[in-house]
Design a protein around this motif. Structure first.
Motif, PDB file in Angstrom:
ATOM      1  N   LEU A  99      38.957  30.359  29.994  1.00  0.00           N
ATOM      2  CA  LEU A  99      38.001  30.732  31.199  1.00  0.00           C
ATOM      3  C   LEU A  99      38.417  31.385  32.318  1.00  0.00           C
ATOM      4  O   LEU A  99      40.195  30.713  32.839  1.00  0.00           O
ATOM      5  N   SER A 100      39.427  32.828  32.514  1.00  0.00           N
ATOM      6  CA  SER A 100      39.783  33.680  33.432  1.00  0.00           C
ATOM      7  C   SER A 100      38.601  34.431  34.142  1.00  0.00           C
ATOM      8  O   SER A 100      37.878  34.286  34.068  1.00  0.00           O
ATOM      9  N   SER A 101      39.651  35.019  35.409  1.00  0.00           N
ATOM     10  CA  SER A 101      38.843  34.993  36.191  1.00  0.00           C
ATOM     11  C   SER A 101      39.632  36.527  37.126  1.00  0.00           C
ATOM     12  O   SER A 101      40.666  36.500  37.309  1.00  0.00           O
ATOM     13  N   PHE A 102      39.012  37.436  37.684  1.00  0.00           N
ATOM     14  CA  PHE A 102      39.183  38.191  38.154  1.00  0.00           C
ATOM     15  C   PHE A 102      38.837  38.908  38.660  1.00  0.00           C
ATOM     16  O   PHE A 102      37.778  38.630  39.402  1.00  0.00           O
ATOM     17  N   ILE A 103      39.534  39.920  39.965  1.00  0.00           N
ATOM     18  CA  ILE A 103      38.537  41.193  40.646  1.00  0.00           C
ATOM     19  C   ILE A 103      38.574  42.602  40.066  1.00  0.00           C
ATOM     20  O   ILE A 103      39.723  42.740  39.041  1.00  0.00           O
ATOM     21  N   VAL A 104      37.966  43.737  39.241  1.00  0.00           N
ATOM     22  CA  VAL A 104      37.906  44.404  38.691  1.00  0.00           C
ATOM     23  C   VAL A 104      37.481  45.962  39.169  1.00  0.00           C
ATOM     24  O   VAL A 104      36.290  45.371  40.668  1.00  0.00           O
ATOM     25  N   VAL A 105      37.824  47.039  39.226  1.00  0.00           N
ATOM     26  CA  VAL A 105      37.661  47.762  40.009  1.00  0.00           C
ATOM     27  C   VAL A 105      36.533  48.126  39.484  1.00  0.00           C
ATOM     28  O   VAL A 105      35.759  48.842  38.165  1.00  0.00           O
ATOM     29  N   LYS A 106      34.934  48.602  39.869  1.00  0.00           N
ATOM     30  CA  LYS A 106      33.554  48.353  39.412  1.00  0.00           C
ATOM     31  C   LYS A 106      33.421  50.237  39.397  1.00  0.00           C
ATOM     32  O   LYS A 106      32.661  50.419  38.793  1.00  0.00           O
ATOM     33  N   GLU A 107      34.066  50.587  40.627  1.00  0.00           N
ATOM     34  CA  GLU A 107      33.570  51.956  41.003  1.00  0.00           C
ATOM     35  C   GLU A 107      35.068  53.045  41.333  1.00  0.00           C
ATOM     36  O   GLU A 107      35.744  52.423  41.412  1.00  0.00           O
ATOM     37  N   LYS A 108      35.152  54.838  40.449  1.00  0.00           N
ATOM     38  CA  LYS A 108      37.194  54.880  40.530  1.00  0.00           C
ATOM     39  C   LYS A 108      37.009  55.257  41.911  1.00  0.00           C
ATOM     40  O   LYS A 108      36.574  55.534  42.638  1.00  0.00           O
ATOM     41  N   ILE A 109      38.762  54.489  42.277  1.00  0.00           N
ATOM     42  CA  ILE A 109      39.133  54.283  43.530  1.00  0.00           C
ATOM     43  C   ILE A 109      40.270  55.309  43.702  1.00  0.00           C
ATOM     44  O   ILE A 109      41.032  55.806  42.731  1.00  0.00           O
ATOM     45  N   ALA A 135      43.011  42.483  41.107  1.00  0.00           N
ATOM     46  CA  ALA A 135      43.380  40.597  41.429  1.00  0.00           C
ATOM     47  C   ALA A 135      43.448  39.268  39.767  1.00  0.00           C
ATOM     48  O   ALA A 135      42.322  40.095  39.060  1.00  0.00           O
ATOM     49  N   ILE A 136      44.332  39.229  40.071  1.00  0.00           N
ATOM     50  CA  ILE A 136      44.092  37.691  38.630  1.00  0.00           C
ATOM     51  C   ILE A 136      44.252  36.478  39.219  1.00  0.00           C
ATOM     52  O   ILE A 136      45.303  36.148  40.160  1.00  0.00           O
ATOM     53  N   GLY A 137      43.695  36.070  38.822  1.00  0.00           N
ATOM     54  CA  GLY A 137      42.799  34.238  39.459  1.00  0.00           C
ATOM     55  C   GLY A 137      44.011  33.744  37.888  1.00  0.00           C
ATOM     56  O   GLY A 137      44.235  33.707  36.803  1.00  0.00           O
ATOM     57  N   PRO A 138      43.015  31.968  38.790  1.00  0.00           N
ATOM     58  CA  PRO A 138      44.199  31.053  37.487  1.00  0.00           C
ATOM     59  C   PRO A 138      43.247  31.352  36.547  1.00  0.00           C
ATOM     60  O   PRO A 138      41.895  31.768  35.965  1.00  0.00           O
ATOM     61  N   GLN A 139      43.040  30.455  35.259  1.00  0.00           N
ATOM     62  CA  GLN A 139      42.887  30.152  33.788  1.00  0.00           C
ATOM     63  C   GLN A 139      42.083  29.026  33.759  1.00  0.00           C
ATOM     64  O   GLN A 139      43.433  28.046  33.952  1.00  0.00           O
ATOM     65  N   TYR A 140      41.419  28.505  32.681  1.00  0.00           N
ATOM     66  CA  TYR A 140      41.052  27.133  32.696  1.00  0.00           C
ATOM     67  C   TYR A 140      40.286  27.075  31.040  1.00  0.00           C
ATOM     68  O   TYR A 140      40.441  27.734  30.449  1.00  0.00           O
TER      69      TYR A 140
END
Length: 288
Positions: A99-109, A135-140
């Motif tokens: 399981l990997s966690s991220f924050i990803v762009v949803k609309e073009k910025i 952003a990249i969070g921890p991996q489980y």
């Protein structure tokens, strides 16, 4: 999906680099295994006002990527909430699961700039496309173990063996024993045995190719004389299965239902799953 150190053409909030100052991104994952469902609870912790504002405005979102390499299962779950939960059928997972966690762009910025950029990026803005990682969070990682019966997705009523005759018939079926015996010709058995050892996804496809037509044959034979097999253990196991489906395995039920439909019920609709597995294998080949 293993997170590896790589360079991005724009700043990424990650504990493995110093693109941001006074900022952090973390994610707590809680995993609950409950019979045939695995529940994932995710709790995100973000310390950066401008990225948080992007999420609130619907321009970015939290993402959990789930991957089970043994079954070729991949799934992405997205949310704009700091806490969310979702369920995965355990049949999709086996062996090592990541399981990997991220924050990803949803609309073009356009012209993205953050006040907490490292001084190296001072005065520099970036254009970000949909899907870019902010952003990249921890991996489980965790393991899902199953027994052979679960892997087949049907009751353990079959035994597969190699025939020694040379009549060029790929498959023969013997129903007059505790288990339904599937005799494969020498070459077919060797190929089956080799492929079955590769990974669970291959085993599932083999089940569709071999067990589904066998079940259709068995059900057709029951239409001719169901009483001849009622004392067999495989028949009793099949009877219990249909009872759980609120169906009685008797002459009326066998006659009033198509064998191909009943066989698919027993195997939990394997054709659609097999096509998805083949599609995923093809996708993996293309990506490589």
């Amino acid at each position: 999906m293993d997170i590896i150190n790589k360079l991005y053409p724009y700043p990424v909030l990650w504990e493995n680099n110093d693109d941001y100052i006074k900022s952090s991104f973390d994610c707590d994952i809680d995993i609950n295994k409950n019979f045939d469902v695995i529940t994932i609870n995710a709790k995100f912790k973000l310390k950066n006002k401008q990225i948080n504002k992007l999420i609130e405005d619907g321009k970015a979102e939290y993402v959990i990527h789930i991957e089970s390499s043994s079954t070729l299962y991949r799934e992405i779950k997205c949310s704009n909430q700091k806490e969310f939960s979702f369920d995965i059928l355990s049949e999709h997972l086996w062996g090592a699961v990541s399981l990997s966690s991220f924050i990803v762009v949803k609309e073009k910025i356009i012209d993205y700039y953050n006040c907490d950029f490292n001084l190296d990026y001072e005065g520099t803005a970036f254009n970000l496309d949909i899907g870019n990682i902010l952003a990249i969070g921890p991996q489980y990682k965790f393991d899902v173990e199953k027994n052979a019966e679960e892997l087949a997705n049907i009751p353990s009523i079959f035994t597969i063996y190699r025939r020694e005759d040379d009549d060029n018939i790929d498959l023969k079926v013997d129903m007059l024993s505790d288990k339904i015996k599937i005799g494969l010709s020498r070459d077919v058995y060797e190929n089956y045995n080799h492929i079955a050892k590769l990974q669970v996804a291959m085993l599932n496809m083999l089940n569709t190719a071999i067990l589904l037509p066998t079940l259709v044959y068995v059900l057709e034979q029951l239409k001719d004389d169901i009483s001849a097999y009622e004392e067999c253990r495989w028949f009793q196991a099949m009877k219990r299965f249909f009872k759980n489906e609120n169906m009685n395995l008797d002459e009326d039920m066998i006659e009033s239902n198509m064998s191909i439909v009943l066989a698919q019920k027993i195997m939990h609709m394997p054709i659609a799953k097999t096509l998805i597995l083949i599609k995923d294998i093809d996708k993996n080949i293309e990506e490589e």
